[in-house]
Design an enzyme around this catalytic site. Structure first.
Site, PDB file in Angstrom:
ATOM      1  N   HIS A  12      30.420 109.434 107.612  1.00  0.00           N
ATOM      2  CA  HIS A  12      31.309 108.368 108.073  1.00  0.00           C
ATOM      3  C   HIS A  12      31.537 108.530 109.562  1.00  0.00           C
ATOM      4  CE1 HIS A  12      35.378 106.027 107.425  1.00  0.00           C
ATOM      5  NE2 HIS A  12      34.778 105.700 108.571  1.00  0.00           N
ATOM      6  N   HIS A  14      34.783 100.506 103.766  1.00  0.00           N
ATOM      7  CA  HIS A  14      36.074 101.050 104.162  1.00  0.00           C
ATOM      8  C   HIS A  14      37.126 100.433 103.244  1.00  0.00           C
ATOM      9  CE1 HIS A  14      34.011 102.279 107.771  1.00  0.00           C
ATOM     10  NE2 HIS A  14      35.108 102.702 108.360  1.00  0.00           N
ATOM     11  N   GLU A  24      42.289 102.745 104.016  1.00  0.00           N
ATOM     12  CA  GLU A  24      42.571 103.461 105.275  1.00  0.00           C
ATOM     13  C   GLU A  24      44.014 103.109 105.670  1.00  0.00           C
ATOM     14  OE1 GLU A  24      40.205 102.169 108.636  1.00  0.00           O
ATOM     15  OE2 GLU A  24      40.881 103.838 109.893  1.00  0.00           O
TER      16      GLU A  24
HETATM   17  N1  HPA Z   1      38.107 101.562 110.358  1.00  0.00           N
HETATM   18  C1  HPA Z   1      37.592 100.352 110.279  1.00  0.00           C
HETATM   19  N2  HPA Z   1      36.664  99.916 111.104  1.00  0.00           N
HETATM   20  C2  HPA Z   1      36.216 100.732 112.053  1.00  0.00           C
HETATM   21  C3  HPA Z   1      36.728 101.986 112.195  1.00  0.00           C
HETATM   22  C4  HPA Z   1      37.712 102.436 111.287  1.00  0.00           C
HETATM   23  O1  HPA Z   1      38.226 103.565 111.345  1.00  0.00           O
HETATM   24  N3  HPA Z   1      36.071 102.542 113.237  1.00  0.00           N
HETATM   25  C5  HPA Z   1      35.210 101.640 113.703  1.00  0.00           C
HETATM   26  N4  HPA Z   1      35.294 100.525 112.992  1.00  0.00           N
HETATM   27 ZN    ZN Z   2      35.308 104.165 109.849  1.00  0.00          ZN
END
Ligand code: HPA
Ligand code: ZN
Length: 346
Positions: free
Chosen positions: A25, A205, A208
């Protein structure tokens, strides 16, 4: 399972640095160091809206993901030619090799660059050439994962996928990145289904900043094989059970979570809880030029803050190979090398 010998806390950083690992990642555009931003701007006759490297680096203070994405996007404007993409990826791959990364899966997106008038072939050819050179010159393997930008439309993701089809053999997978809140995964169900029909490996993703529902959606609607970040999963016991049952890996990025204020401090990060629960967690750098360190820095700072052990180190590195998209036989070879390093470490 391989039995890990105890290691004195003082010796742990050296073990973390020397152990073989995979990084799964990281956004290659997030490895663009301020020095390289200025060098590429000079080469391409462009202006950087900061007077020098130090003042640009000082701007890297973020309150959340979106504040980071705005600065990150500004940095990508210096990338114009195939050689720029090559140089960026080569700089990262050399750095990764120094951290004993044996295999790296690099996220990139084409939508940012086509939005700046740079074609997908320039992006993919430059990155791919660096990955090929990493194998022959650094002895590490590297693969590319094209991420759709979730703040853009489904139609734009389809367009990005169509543009990538001629380069199918240079890409291992498809991912989903950018602003998470307000952009749940299900918007991309149809384009992920198309990618699946083209035999792309799928990741996204999720969790987060977004709620556990977004992780459920990534699993159910997008049918991804790995979750990027996924730290919010720990709020939902049914989701934890599902991730355990299917052995779904989570590509965790502790310094990113710290810099984007997902956790107030590394000591409050839930990586240790994930390992205790038996989840297939891995440690990664996300955007190393912006978040204060490459993968080994993520390992050493997180282990110090959480008091993790040599057994945790082995598990995380083992997981990184297990969760990777490399051939099973190569994977076993890397895991054997890992065990050997732990056996011989004094
Ligand atoms: N999250 C989502 N999109 C992204 C990230 C991240 O941490 N880094 C670069 N694009
Ligand atoms: Zn990322």
């Amino acid at each position: 399972m391989f039995r890990v010998k105890p290691v004195a806390a003082g010796r742990l950083p050296e073990l973390l640095r020397s152990m073989p690992k995979a990084e799964l990642h990281m956004h290659i555009e997030g490895s663009l160091e301020p020095e390289l931003i200025f060098a590429l701007a000079r080469r391409n006759d462009l202006q950087v809206p900061y007077p020098d490297v130090e003042s640009l680096r000082r701007a890297y203070v973020f309150g959340n993901l979106q504040e980071f994405l705005d600065i990150y996007h500004a940095g990508t404007k210096v990338l114009r030619n195939e050689q720029d993409f090559y140089d960026m990826a080569w700089a990262y791959l050399r750095r990764a090799a120094a951290d004993n990364v044996l295999h790296a899966e690099l996220f990139f997106d084409t939508q940012t660059h086509t939005g700046h008038g740079v074609s997908a072939d320039v992006v993919i050819n430059g990155l791919h050439r660096a990955c090929a050179d990493a194998q022959t010159q650094l002895g590490i393997s590297a693969a590319l994962i094209l991420c759709f930008l979730r703040h853009l439309s489904e139609a734009e993701a389809f367009e990005a996928l169509e543009q990538a089809i001629p380069y199918r053999d240079k890409l291992v997978g498809i991912g989903l990145a950018s602003s998470e809140l307000g952009h749940p995964p299900e918007k991309f169900a149809r384009v992920f289904a198309k990618a699946r029909s083209l035999a792309f490996r799928l990741v996204a993703h999720a969790g987060e900043e977004g709620p556990p529902a977004y992780i459920w959606s990534a699993l159910e609607a997008l049918k991804v094989e790995r979750i990027d970040h996924g730290v919010m999963a720990m709020q939902d016991p049914a989701l934890i059970a599902r991730l355990l049952q299917d052995g779904v890996p989570l590509t965790v990025c502790p310094l990113s979570n710290l810099k984007l204020r997902v956790f107030p401090s590394l000591a409050e990060h839930n990586l240790g809880c994930m390992l205790e629960a038996g989840l297939v967690a891995t440690v990664n750098s996300d955007d190393p030029a912006y978040f204060g360190g490459y993968v080994n820095e993520n390992f050493t700072q997180t282990f110090a803050a959480l008091g993790l052990t040599a057994a945790d180190a082995y598990q995380l590195a083992y997981n990184s190979f297990e969760a990777s998209f490399i051939d099973a036989s190569v994977k076993r070879g890397f895991q054997d090398r890992l065990a050997e390093v732990f056996e011989t470490f004094e």
